[in-house]
Design an enzyme around this catalytic site. Structure first.
Site, PDB file in Angstrom:
ATOM      1  N   ASP A  53       0.610  -0.958   0.139  1.00 40.24           N
ATOM      2  CA  ASP A  53       0.030   0.060   0.056  1.00 40.24           C
ATOM      3  C   ASP A  53       0.761   1.367  -0.013  1.00 40.24           C
ATOM      4  O   ASP A  53       0.532   1.939   0.915  1.00 40.24           O
ATOM      5  CB  ASP A  53      -0.910   0.113   1.307  1.00 40.24           C
ATOM      6  CG  ASP A  53      -1.779  -1.291   1.232  1.00 40.24           C
ATOM      7  OD1 ASP A  53      -2.146  -1.760   0.312  1.00 40.24           O
ATOM      8  OD2 ASP A  53      -1.857  -1.878   2.424  1.00 40.24           O
ATOM      9  N   GLU A 222     -11.557   0.910  -2.213  1.00 41.95           N
ATOM     10  CA  GLU A 222     -10.833   1.170  -1.329  1.00 41.95           C
ATOM     11  C   GLU A 222      -9.666   2.003  -1.417  1.00 41.95           C
ATOM     12  O   GLU A 222      -9.508   2.427  -2.521  1.00 41.95           O
ATOM     13  CB  GLU A 222     -10.471  -0.260  -0.465  1.00 41.95           C
ATOM     14  CG  GLU A 222      -9.499  -1.165  -1.362  1.00 41.95           C
ATOM     15  CD  GLU A 222      -9.120  -2.452  -0.717  1.00 41.95           C
ATOM     16  OE1 GLU A 222      -9.657  -2.474   0.605  1.00 41.95           O
ATOM     17  OE2 GLU A 222      -8.658  -3.272  -1.329  1.00 41.95           O
TER      18      GLU A 222
END
Length: 535
Positions: A53, A222
């Site tokens: 991420d 997301e």
């Protein structure tokens, strides 16, 4: 790897043969992975390690990056670059996880999820979520610290993937996603009004401004990142899941919407699965670039860099496919800019300094009494800690896998009097395997331990490799195509295979990790001469 090949590799190492020898001076090993090809091009991934991420920014002529760290500490790695391709690990922003009592033991898949890195008002900011407690904020004047203690901006379960935006009118906003495992729903992005100092929110619940349930084939929307350009608010957000998903962008003239949507990057005909979630960065020359990850299971979520350009007011990432406006990832590309130095995050450690290498992390909040670099100068002393299953022990010292193929060499000496005290080299995931020494009777054994099961539990079974008269051995792990082969030597010359090859497994939202451990009674310890990683 065959015994013949192992012997050939061992012959290249100039090391003392005596079992009692101390640290040697090695030749500089070849880095297991370097993105810079040295010809003006780079290869993806730029970081073949589990920097999950990723988020990145540019401040002046320097690029900065951080990433998820889940329950490992120290957390929130800090990486720095001058060209977006070659990265140096300069520290961590989060020495310990909070609440500290919760993270005194490993919490697989919990802790620090996708962070957002920003520079605003003369300082660096990291907004990071813990899906069980809420969204935290930390700040620093200097990127490599010190960073402030975590401040809980928004408490609650299921709040994830925060991204702030300070608007031109002085107002501040926070956009975030939701974890279905905690909140009971996901696939939507919620906008909150925020105090500009990042200390509190100005509304009670916010509003859903992007709803993936209203878009065809969308699931698991997301990881948003909030930007503003030419009067548009842009939200870069992935969907479709980490292994099969894509990168979308949403835009609106109003921060509250409505937002138009477009898929701007997908796997296409490339070999890079699930290309998404990362950061848009503009270089010094005005060119645009996008960082994203690829989920490679046991190797973790590795970081790629793609060129980005604008087409009809929309970003296009990577190589355009059939004039569609949708890009696919490049495996090789011209570098954003020239650079002289080619740093890579550290892997090996000679344990000759006063601190552990920055690559090392504990499996949960670490304690200073677990190790020493002064007890036997030039070596790492790992004090034995009680426990049997290594997945459940905070005191396992780990680091990320650095490349698709590599070799680890170490020498471990066990000092123990109690039956069953042990120490070794471990490959840790949902399943794990280790090779090391175990106290047995008045002597020692070389043991290969394997723990197989599921993400919640595994049962370790140990295999006696050979009884030995000494209390030290040279250990080796060779990794290729996700499979590890262990071997050992009693003279650092002849290496012998130990057991069968072991297929590495990912952890909970993380890749497998390699490392060191020492378990047993309080009087036991292990001295580790070095930890060398080579191509």
């Amino acid at each position: 790897m065959t015994t013949t090949h192992l012997l050939r590799r061992a012959a290249l190492l100039i090391l003392p043969l005596a079992l009692g020898a101390c640290q040697s001076t090695p030749a500089t090993p070849q880095q297991p992975w370097t993105a810079d090809l040295g010809n003006g091009q780079y290869q993806n991934p730029i970081l073949h390690a589990d920097y999950s991420d990723p988020d990145a920014i540019r401040v002046g002529d320097t690029y900065y990056m951080t990433a998820s760290s889940f329950s490992n500490t120290p957390g929130l790695p800090l990486l720095q670059s001058t060209d977006m391709v070659n990265w140096e690990l300069v520290g961590h922003a989060l020495p310990r996880l909070v609440p500290e009592n919760v993270f005194a033991t490993p919490q697989p898949g919990k802790g620090v999820w996708a962070p957002c890195l920003r520079f605003h008002d003369g300082k660096f900011w990291i907004f990071y979520p813990d899906p069980d407690f809420g969204i935290y904020v930390i700040t620093a004047t200097n990127f490599n610290g010190p960073w402030s203690a975590p401040h809980l901006l928004a408490g609650g379960k299921g709040l994830i993937d925060p991204t702030p935006l300070w608007d031109n009118d002085g107002k501040a906003w926070l956009l975030h996603g939701w974890a279905k495992s905690r909140a009971g729903f996901n696939n939507v992005l919620t906008l909150r009004s925020m105090e500009p100092d990042g200390r509190s929110l100005l509304d009670t619940s916010g509003q859903i401004v992007i709803d993936g349930n209203k878009l065809p084939n969308y699931k698991t929307l997301e990881g948003p990142k909030f930007y503003k350009k030419d009067g548009y608010y842009y939200v870069f957000a992935p969907a479709g899941g980490v292994e099969e998903g894509w990168q979308s962008v949403f835009r609106s003239r109003s921060i509250t919407g409505p937002y138009e949507d477009r898929i701007v990057m997908a796997q296409g005909k490339s070999s890079t699965n699930g290309p998404h979630q990362g950061a848009w960065v503009t270089a010094q020359d005005g060119s645009d670039w996008f960082f994203h990850f690829q989920d490679k299971r046991a190797y973790g979520r590795v970081v790629h860099l793609q060129p980005m350009r604008w087409k009809d007011g929309w970003p296009l990432i990577g190589e355009e496919v059939d004039a569609s406006g949708v890009g696919q990832p490049f495996l090789r590309h011209a570098k954003p800019m020239a650079s002289g130095v080619v740093p890579v995050p550290p892997t090996g450690d000679e344990f000759s300094g006063t601190a552990l290498g920055l690559q090392w992390q504990w499996s949960a909040n670490g304690e200073p009494q677990w190790y020493s670099l002064a007890a036997r100068p030039g070596q790492l002393r790992l004090q034995a800690q009680p426990g049997s299953n290594l997945r459940e022990m905070a005191s396992v010292l780990t680091q990320k896998l650095p490349a698709p193929a590599f070799t680890v060499d170490t020498r471990i000496e066990l000092s123990a009097t109690r039956e069953g005290d042990r120490a070794g080299l471990v490959l840790l995931g949902m399943k794990y395997a280790w090779l090391g020494l175990r106290r047995a009777g008045s002597g020692s054994q070389l043991v290969l331990g394997v723990c197989e099961g599921n993400e919640h539990a595994c049962t370790e079974k140990d295999q006696l490799v050979v009884p030995i008269d000494a209390n030290a051995a040279w250990l080796r792990m060779t990794m290729a195509d996700g499979v590890a082969s262990f071997s050992y030597s009693l003279d650092n010359s002849k290496f012998v295979e130990a057991g069968q090859p072991f297929k590495a497994s990912m952890g909970r939202w993380v890749g497998a990790q390699m490392g060191l451990f020492s378990t047993g009674g309080t009087q036991a310890h292990a001295d580790v001469d070095y930890f060398r990683v080579s191509k």
